[in-house]
Design an enzyme around this catalytic site. Structure first.
Site, mmCIF file in Angstrom:
data_model
loop_
_atom_site.group_PDB
_atom_site.id
_atom_site.type_symbol
_atom_site.label_atom_id
_atom_site.label_comp_id
_atom_site.label_asym_id
_atom_site.label_seq_id
_atom_site.Cartn_x
_atom_site.Cartn_y
_atom_site.Cartn_z
ATOM 1 N N ASN A 192 0.863 -1.530 -0.579
ATOM 2 C CA ASN A 192 -0.156 0.004 -0.301
ATOM 3 C C ASN A 192 1.101 1.089 0.143
ATOM 4 O O ASN A 192 1.170 1.581 1.227
ATOM 5 C CB ASN A 192 -0.685 -0.238 1.637
ATOM 6 C CG ASN A 192 -1.669 1.051 1.446
ATOM 7 O OD1 ASN A 192 -2.063 2.052 0.895
ATOM 8 N ND2 ASN A 192 -2.339 1.060 2.792
ATOM 9 N N TRP A 193 0.663 1.930 -1.500
ATOM 10 C CA TRP A 193 2.065 2.553 -1.325
ATOM 11 C C TRP A 193 1.453 4.514 -0.391
ATOM 12 O O TRP A 193 2.032 5.467 -0.387
ATOM 13 C CB TRP A 193 2.329 3.517 -2.985
ATOM 14 C CG TRP A 193 3.103 2.426 -3.584
ATOM 15 C CD1 TRP A 193 3.260 1.119 -2.995
ATOM 16 C CD2 TRP A 193 3.214 1.879 -5.122
ATOM 17 N NE1 TRP A 193 4.162 0.392 -3.938
ATOM 18 C CE2 TRP A 193 3.979 1.335 -5.078
ATOM 19 C CE3 TRP A 193 2.997 2.989 -5.774
ATOM 20 C CZ2 TRP A 193 4.517 0.563 -6.352
ATOM 21 C CZ3 TRP A 193 3.350 2.959 -7.276
ATOM 22 C CH2 TRP A 193 4.106 1.471 -7.428
ATOM 23 N N LYS A 194 0.104 4.165 -0.620
ATOM 24 C CA LYS A 194 -0.730 5.548 -0.116
ATOM 25 C C LYS A 194 -0.627 6.658 -0.364
ATOM 26 O O LYS A 194 0.200 6.240 -1.619
ATOM 27 C CB LYS A 194 -0.141 5.381 1.802
ATOM 28 C CG LYS A 194 -0.300 4.515 2.845
ATOM 29 C CD LYS A 194 0.150 4.446 4.047
ATOM 30 C CE LYS A 194 -0.222 2.925 4.932
ATOM 31 N NZ LYS A 194 -0.490 3.229 6.372
ATOM 32 N N HIS A 237 -9.501 0.699 5.484
ATOM 33 C CA HIS A 237 -7.786 1.251 5.753
ATOM 34 C C HIS A 237 -8.003 1.809 7.130
ATOM 35 O O HIS A 237 -9.351 2.775 6.889
ATOM 36 C CB HIS A 237 -7.218 1.326 4.978
ATOM 37 C CG HIS A 237 -5.891 1.209 5.348
ATOM 38 N ND1 HIS A 237 -5.770 2.263 6.396
ATOM 39 C CD2 HIS A 237 -4.864 0.691 5.196
ATOM 40 C CE1 HIS A 237 -4.088 1.866 6.298
ATOM 41 N NE2 HIS A 237 -3.611 1.132 5.873
ATOM 42 N N GLU A 278 -5.189 -5.413 10.863
ATOM 43 C CA GLU A 278 -4.070 -4.654 10.710
ATOM 44 C C GLU A 278 -4.329 -3.864 11.713
ATOM 45 O O GLU A 278 -5.359 -2.506 12.404
ATOM 46 C CB GLU A 278 -4.280 -3.097 9.411
ATOM 47 C CG GLU A 278 -3.192 -4.099 8.192
ATOM 48 C CD GLU A 278 -2.811 -1.908 7.568
ATOM 49 O OE1 GLU A 278 -1.981 -2.354 6.971
ATOM 50 O OE2 GLU A 278 -3.654 -1.369 7.705
ATOM 51 N N SER A 329 3.839 -2.186 10.438
ATOM 52 C CA SER A 329 5.470 -2.149 10.642
ATOM 53 C C SER A 329 6.225 -3.527 9.566
ATOM 54 O O SER A 329 6.942 -4.180 10.821
ATOM 55 C CB SER A 329 5.848 -2.361 11.586
ATOM 56 O OG SER A 329 5.299 -1.355 12.193
ATOM 57 N N GLY A 376 3.270 -1.669 4.475
ATOM 58 C CA GLY A 376 3.098 0.023 4.206
ATOM 59 C C GLY A 376 4.723 0.127 3.655
ATOM 60 O O GLY A 376 4.411 0.407 2.269
ATOM 61 N N GLY A 377 5.054 1.034 4.548
ATOM 62 C CA GLY A 377 6.491 1.662 4.047
ATOM 63 C C GLY A 377 7.382 0.737 3.448
ATOM 64 O O GLY A 377 7.999 1.521 2.979
HETATM 65 P P1 13P Z 1 2.924 0.511 7.343
HETATM 66 O O1 13P Z 1 4.012 -1.069 7.024
HETATM 67 O O2 13P Z 1 4.490 1.861 7.404
HETATM 68 O O3 13P Z 1 3.239 -0.345 9.207
HETATM 69 O O4 13P Z 1 1.515 0.368 7.127
HETATM 70 C C1 13P Z 1 0.842 -0.321 6.863
HETATM 71 C C2 13P Z 1 -0.097 -0.161 6.169
HETATM 72 O O5 13P Z 1 -0.980 0.586 7.004
HETATM 73 C C3 13P Z 1 -0.715 -0.780 5.085
HETATM 74 O O6 13P Z 1 -1.877 -0.716 4.791
#
Ligand code: 13P
Length: 263
Positions: free
Chosen positions: A12-14, A97, A169, A218, A239-240
């Protein structure tokens, strides 16, 4: 053990990357990341990049997901993008989300409409659920999981449950949150078991057993193996880590190792 369940690795590149950057990054990823047997890699770029990337992506290697969809198909909904408009562009869509739930006030009625809209438009919804730290500390984790799950799925008939993915999550484990902490394998295993228990109550054991359940919070290349080896976890929503090509590719390599162990 002959278990051939697919492993999903979702990035998820947000709200990161311009369309040009997203295109370059996908190009870089496709050079570094080689999907393996029974591994499904999915990336969720910003809405504005989806169409360009859909023309660029090799869908045998990567699938695209929207980070959000509207629950209506067309109409006077300024600024929104519907599943009907995304049909054919994406194969998956994140729904519910925690950043949508808590920053944009999306409640279960909205996630329910979005899940239904995705299915109506041949898009697999990835229904995201998870409790806040406060809720966990108050002993409400299971209740939140049940409410978000059952709330989000309440328009889904049994026959469509093979087109649904759930991602657990916990909000407190998402890296961008202040004081984020890692969920323990036991906490994840417990939550994932609860997910299947609630799904079984409504749709039966078989549906619950077949449902892919992902974990997110994470994830990085040092903990991906641990989370992927948890009983009942079918993949990762990251995410990250998904914004760094080396990290992304080493997590996919770990998924391949885990997959091979299951043979
Ligand atoms: P992180 O992996 O950065 O904690 O983000 C998780 C997330 O929200 C994926 O949708």
């Amino acid at each position: 053990m002959g278990d051939v369940r697919k492993i999903y690795i979702v990035g998820n590149w947000k709200m990161n990357f311009t369309p040009g950057e997203a295109s370059l990054y996908l190009h870089k990823l496709s050079k570094k990341v080689t999907p393996g047997k029974d591994i499904q890699i999915i990336v969720a770029p910003s809405m504005i990049s989806l169409q360009t990337l859909s023309l660029q992506v090799n869908r045998r290697e990567f699938k695209l997901a929207a980070q959000n969809i509207n629950g209506r198909d067309f109409g006077a909904f300024t600024g929104e993008v519907s599943a009907a408009q995304l049909r054919g562009i994406v194969d998956y869509a994140l729904v519910g989300h925690s950043e949508r739930r808590y920053l944009f006030y999306e409640h279960d009625k909205i996630t329910r409409e979005k899940v239904a809209a995705a299915l109506r438009n041949r898009i697999v919804p990835i229904l995201c659920i998870g409790e806040t730290l406060n809720e966990r500390e108050n002993g409400e984790t299971d209740m939140v999981i049940r409410d978000q799950l059952i709330g989000g799925l309440s328009e889904v008939v049994k026959e469509d449950m093979d087109k649904v993915i759930v991602a657990y999550e916990p909000v407190w484990a998402i890296s961008s949150n202040k004081d984020a902490k890692l969920a323990t394998p036991d906490e994840v295993e417990d939550a994932v078991r609860q997910v299947r228990k609630h799904v079984a109550e409504v749709y039966g054991e078989k549906v619950a057993e077949a449902l892919p359940v992902l974990y997110g919070g994470s994830i990085n290349n040092s903990n991906a193996g641990t989370y992927l080896r948890i009983e009942g976890v079918d993949g990762l929503l990251m995410g990250g880590a998904s914004l760094i090509a080396d990290e992304f590719s080493s997590i996919v390599d770990i998924a391949k190792e885990v997959r091979d162990e299951r043979d």
